[in-house]
Motif scaffolding. Structure first.
Motif, short mmCIF file in Angstrom:
data_model
loop_
_atom_site.label_atom_id
_atom_site.label_comp_id
_atom_site.label_asym_id
_atom_site.label_seq_id
_atom_site.Cartn_x
_atom_site.Cartn_y
_atom_site.Cartn_z
N GLY A 128 0.81 -1.22 0.00
CA GLY A 128 0.00 0.00 0.00
C GLY A 128 0.84 1.27 0.00
O GLY A 128 0.31 2.35 -0.27
N SER A 129 2.11 1.15 0.27
CA SER A 129 2.96 2.34 0.29
C SER A 129 3.59 2.64 -1.07
O SER A 129 4.49 3.48 -1.15
CB SER A 129 4.03 2.21 1.38
OG SER A 129 3.41 2.38 2.65
N THR B 264 9.49 -1.55 7.73
CA THR B 264 9.40 -2.63 6.74
C THR B 264 10.77 -2.86 6.08
O THR B 264 11.42 -1.91 5.63
CB THR B 264 8.32 -2.30 5.69
OG1 THR B 264 7.11 -2.00 6.40
CG2 THR B 264 8.07 -3.46 4.76
N GLN C 255 -4.19 -5.97 -4.37
CA GLN C 255 -3.79 -5.84 -2.96
C GLN C 255 -4.98 -5.45 -2.11
O GLN C 255 -5.21 -5.99 -1.02
CB GLN C 255 -2.68 -4.79 -2.77
CG GLN C 255 -2.19 -4.82 -1.32
CD GLN C 255 -1.53 -3.55 -0.83
OE1 GLN C 255 -1.34 -2.62 -1.60
NE2 GLN C 255 -1.19 -3.51 0.43
N LYS D 95 4.48 3.32 6.48
CA LYS D 95 3.63 3.69 7.61
C LYS D 95 4.26 3.20 8.91
O LYS D 95 4.41 3.95 9.87
CB LYS D 95 2.23 3.12 7.46
CG LYS D 95 1.33 3.57 8.58
CD LYS D 95 -0.10 3.21 8.40
CE LYS D 95 -0.86 3.82 9.58
NZ LYS D 95 -2.15 3.25 9.81
N GLY E 191 -2.46 0.79 4.99
CA GLY E 191 -1.65 0.98 3.78
C GLY E 191 -2.43 0.90 2.49
O GLY E 191 -2.34 1.77 1.63
N ARG E 192 -3.24 -0.15 2.33
CA ARG E 192 -3.92 -0.36 1.04
C ARG E 192 -5.06 0.62 0.81
O ARG E 192 -5.60 0.69 -0.29
CB ARG E 192 -4.40 -1.81 0.92
CG ARG E 192 -5.36 -2.25 2.00
CD ARG E 192 -5.58 -3.75 1.94
NE ARG E 192 -6.37 -4.25 3.07
CZ ARG E 192 -5.87 -4.57 4.25
NH1 ARG E 192 -4.58 -4.41 4.49
NH2 ARG E 192 -6.65 -5.03 5.21
N GLN F 87 -4.33 -7.38 8.42
CA GLN F 87 -3.60 -8.27 7.51
C GLN F 87 -2.65 -9.14 8.33
O GLN F 87 -1.44 -9.13 8.11
CB GLN F 87 -2.86 -7.50 6.40
CG GLN F 87 -1.88 -6.40 6.82
CD GLN F 87 -2.55 -5.16 7.31
OE1 GLN F 87 -3.61 -4.78 6.81
NE2 GLN F 87 -1.96 -4.53 8.31
O1 PA5 Z 1 -1.79 -2.54 3.24
C1 PA5 Z 1 -0.90 -2.73 4.02
O2 PA5 Z 1 -1.03 -2.48 5.22
C2 PA5 Z 1 0.46 -3.26 3.59
O3 PA5 Z 1 0.49 -3.65 2.27
C3 PA5 Z 1 1.51 -2.20 3.78
O4 PA5 Z 1 1.16 -1.08 3.01
C4 PA5 Z 1 2.88 -2.70 3.37
O5 PA5 Z 1 3.19 -3.88 4.04
C5 PA5 Z 1 3.92 -1.64 3.67
O6 PA5 Z 1 3.92 -1.31 5.02
P1 PA5 Z 1 4.60 0.00 5.54
O7 PA5 Z 1 3.95 1.16 4.91
O8 PA5 Z 1 4.39 -0.04 7.03
O9 PA5 Z 1 6.05 -0.09 5.18
#
Ligand code: PA5
Length: 444
Positions: free
Chosen positions: A80-81, A143, A282, A139, A201-202, A414
């Motif tokens: 999601g990022s 990661t 996703q 976020k 994130g998503r 998730q």
């Molecule tokens: O949707 C989600 O929560 C995940 O796909 C996160 O976006 C992804 O794991 C990346 O996480 P982060 O933004 O904490 O690095």
């Protein structure tokens, strides 16, 4: 934007779908009143309408700094990022962006979305002696994939332009207080944007996670948000089921799932929508695939994949349905020329636009697939632009929330994503994972 579902009625009846209206409306209401599962992650529901002109101005100002200094901007992030930003930027960009002369916009590259060593090696070579900047998005701020990419590219940027200039070219998008990226950004004095606590994130493409890279790439984030706001209004609980396309989509896909259709394929007929399919996968995969339940989200690019996956879709196991993104008008025109020799036998198409052929492929495929036992839904947008993308993003998000509740799962967590991380850390002997390391080594 329109949603058509008539081509599912020979598989699940209109009455079956209408019978789900009350539930769909109740679940839509849970998104607004916050009484459903995962209710601490509902910040996306009214996010579009809460974005102020000051927010947009701050994003544009930060984008302008990178645009004025950099010929390449690397967006670091995973899941999601990065997927939302890439989906929108690819959809709006020239397909041959990299080869454009007289560029007005920086080239957007991506890192931290994999741990491929060759990828990072080749990226470093590409960035060598080029003016580049970084948007680092995480976020959690912890990661592994983006953290590795950032460590490598930060080091490279500082070597190329010096520590002080590098600070001007790095923007961090992360939590307001938690995580290693927040600590690092505060210490280094980077410009930062906050990802709200209550937006997962998503669901974060309409926060700075998506809006900053999209603005840096030169696209109109105000219009993107406007499209999302209009869809927020037309899918709210004040809109009855019969007119609420997110509720109808959620109900229809759940009716199909109950009828044994376990796989949904999102179809596009324009290759620049490829990453929109990745973003959608996703959104639905992480939201619904839990407790041994959930429609498996797949995506294809037609007509390309009709020559690879087309056979399976036409005649394979009858457990699939399709949702087609149909674009009414392309942004450009290419007419097929007449050829006096007609050696290729194509003069029957002379004078037609390429899109007319594409549309007949789309219609012909819909008829063939429905005849072959594949229910078909269609999302129609007028054209690929910021407004329509904003509408589609919110439409699918809202439907995802309703649909996840219909499936009786928490659509906003998730937990399954952690399993591979735990094993990877154990295998890499990360401090704090000693017991897991011992246990996994005994299994090898
Ligand atoms: O949707 C989600 O929560 C995940 O796909 C996160 O976006 C992804 O794991 C990346 O996480 P982060 O933004 O904490 O690095």
């Amino acid at each position: 934007m329109k949603l058509s579902i008539e081509k599912v009625f020979s598989f699940v009846s209109e009455n079956t779908i209408k019978a789900m209206a009350t539930k769909a409306e109740q679940f839509n209401a849970l998104l607004e009143n916050g009484q459903g599962k995962g209710n601490d992650f509902l910040g996306w529901v009214n996010l579009p309408s809460s974005i102020t002109s000051e927010n947009i101005a701050e994003l544009k100002a930060a984008a302008e700094v990178l645009r004025s200094k950099c010929e390449i901007v690397v967006v670091i992030g995973i899941g999601g990022s990065y997927l939302g930003a890439k989906a929108v930027i690819d959809a709006l960009s020239n397909s041959f962006d990299f080869l454009l002369r007289d560029r007005k916009n920086p080239i957007m590259l991506y890192a931290g979305q994999n741990i491929g060593e060759d990828y990072l090696y080749e990226l470093q070579n590409t960035l060598k002696d080029r003016q580049f900047g970084i948007i680092n998005i995480s976020k959690s701020g912890t990661t592994t994939e983006p953290a590795i990419a950032f460590r490598i590219l930060k080091n490279m940027l500082e070597t190329q332009v010096g520590k002080e200039e590098a600070k001007q070219r790095i923007i961090a998008v992360t939590d307001k207080a938690k995580g290693a990226l927040r600590t690092l950004a505060n210490q280094e004095g980077y410009k930062t944007f906050i990802i709200p606590d209550d937006v997962g994130g998503r669901f974060s493409v309409l926060t700075p996670v998506g809006l900053l890279p999209i603005a840096v790439a030169g696209y109109d984030i105000e219009t993107l948000v406007k499209g999302a706001v209009d869809m927020e209004n037309s899918t709210s609980t004040s809109v009855k089921f019969d007119d609420n396309i997110s509720a109808i989509y959620a109900a229809t896909r759940n009716a199909l799932y109950a009828d044994g259709k376990k796989i949904e394929i999102l179809v596009n007929y324009h290759p620049k929508l490829h990453y929109f399919g990745e973003w959608w996968k996703q959104l639905y995969g992480e939201s619904e695939g839990k407790e041994n339940k959930g429609i498996f989200p797949a995506a294809v690019d037609f007509t390309t994949d009709l020559h690879s996956m087309g056979q399976w879709i036409q005649e394979g196991e009858r457990t699939i349905f399709e949702t087609v993104i149909s674009v009414e008008k392309p942004n450009n025109s290419v007419i097929i020329p007449n050829d006096s020799e007609n050696l290729d036998g194509l003069n029957f198409l002379a004078g037609k636009s390429v899109d007319q052929v594409n549309k007949m492929a789309e219609l012909g495929t819909q008829i063939a697939h429905v005849d072959g036992g594949v229910p078909n839904m269609k999302v129609t947008i007028e054209k690929i632009d910021e407004y329509n993308l904003g509408q589609m993003i919110y439409f699918f998000e809202r439907a995802c929330g309703i649909s996840g509740y219909m499936l009786e799962v928490n659509p906003f967590d998730q937990p399954g994503v952690e399993a591979y991380k735990k094993n990877m850390f154990a295998l890499l002997e990360k401090p704090g994972f000693e017991a897991e390391t011992k246990a996994i080594k005994e299994r090898l």
